[in-house]
Scaffold this active site. Structure first.
Site, PDB file in Angstrom:
ATOM      1  N   GLY A  25      40.188  36.085  34.615  1.00 33.17           N
ATOM      2  CA  GLY A  25      40.518  34.668  34.524  1.00 33.17           C
ATOM      3  C   GLY A  25      40.775  34.058  35.874  1.00 33.17           C
ATOM      4  O   GLY A  25      40.764  34.744  36.900  1.00 33.17           O
TER       5      GLY A  25
ATOM      6  N   GLU B  16      34.538  32.699  34.827  1.00 34.09           N
ATOM      7  CA  GLU B  16      35.485  33.674  35.381  1.00 34.09           C
ATOM      8  C   GLU B  16      35.178  35.090  34.888  1.00 34.09           C
ATOM      9  O   GLU B  16      35.265  36.047  35.656  1.00 34.09           O
ATOM     10  CB  GLU B  16      36.929  33.292  35.033  1.00 34.09           C
ATOM     11  CG  GLU B  16      37.467  32.124  35.835  1.00 34.09           C
ATOM     12  CD  GLU B  16      37.728  32.446  37.294  1.00 34.09           C
ATOM     13  OE1 GLU B  16      37.775  33.632  37.673  1.00 34.09           O
ATOM     14  OE2 GLU B  16      37.893  31.491  38.080  1.00 34.09           O
TER      15      GLU B  16
ATOM     16  N   GLU C   7      34.315  37.883  37.710  1.00 30.99           N
ATOM     17  CA  GLU C   7      35.255  38.979  37.939  1.00 30.99           C
ATOM     18  C   GLU C   7      34.799  40.323  37.397  1.00 30.99           C
ATOM     19  O   GLU C   7      35.281  41.352  37.841  1.00 30.99           O
ATOM     20  CB  GLU C   7      36.629  38.628  37.364  1.00 30.99           C
ATOM     21  CG  GLU C   7      37.282  37.499  38.123  1.00 30.99           C
ATOM     22  CD  GLU C   7      38.749  37.345  37.824  1.00 30.99           C
ATOM     23  OE1 GLU C   7      39.244  37.943  36.848  1.00 30.99           O
ATOM     24  OE2 GLU C   7      39.406  36.621  38.582  1.00 30.99           O
TER      25      GLU C   7
ATOM     26  N   GLU D  33      39.075  45.828  40.830  1.00 28.56           N
ATOM     27  CA  GLU D  33      38.556  46.815  39.890  1.00 28.56           C
ATOM     28  C   GLU D  33      38.403  46.131  38.540  1.00 28.56           C
ATOM     29  O   GLU D  33      39.169  45.227  38.202  1.00 28.56           O
ATOM     30  CB  GLU D  33      39.556  47.979  39.792  1.00 28.56           C
ATOM     31  CG  GLU D  33      39.092  49.175  39.015  1.00 28.56           C
ATOM     32  CD  GLU D  33      40.105  50.322  39.053  1.00 28.56           C
ATOM     33  OE1 GLU D  33      39.912  51.270  38.275  1.00 28.56           O
ATOM     34  OE2 GLU D  33      41.072  50.268  39.836  1.00 28.56           O
TER      35      GLU D  33
END
Length: 135
Positions: free
Chosen positions: A37, A53, A57, A103
């Site tokens: 997020g 997002e 990510e 990660e």
């Protein structure tokens, strides 16, 4: 710190008994685990922000589902209002950390409470029956 709270989104993606998680790379919560997020950009809908997002990510494509709930994070230099949404991940590939994430991986839900989580996440996930925490 902005002179106003910032609107953010979170992507809560469950696949079987696994939750998609990212370890924050920098900023508030750096080094701790969260759901994918970030901030909503000007002109972007909440659903668009969730999907963007998630992709930025984790490298995962997904569909934004129903609104789950919100959390407010206030700390030194930040005030975020985070709107969390259920997400269906379309990608079959393993997640790959990108942009703000150090990660990214699928974590069995029973292991989530053992991670170093961002403030309020364990309680939020427990309240929404995604994980169980010992209280």
């Amino acid at each position: 710190m902005s002179d106003r709270p910032e609107v953010c989104v979170g992507a809560v993606a469950v696949r079987g008994d696994d939750l998609l998680m990212v370890r924050r790379g920098h900023g508030p919560g750096a080094g701790r685990w969260s759901v994918p997020g970030g901030r909503v950009e000007t002109g972007e809908t909440l659903a668009e922000a969730v999907v963007r997002e998630l992709l930025e990510e984790t490298g995962q494509e997904g569909l934004c589902g129903p609104f789950l709930g919100w959390v407010e994070l206030i700390g030194e230099g930040h005030h975020f209002v985070v709107l969390d949404f259920d997400v269906v991940v379309l990608s079959a590939d393993e997640p790959v950390a990108g942009s703000d994430a150090a990660e990214a991986r699928w974590v069995p839900v029973w292991e989530v409470p053992e991670l170093s989580l961002v403030d309020g996440l364990a309680e939020f996930l427990d309240e929404h029956d995604i994980i169980e925490t010992l209280t």
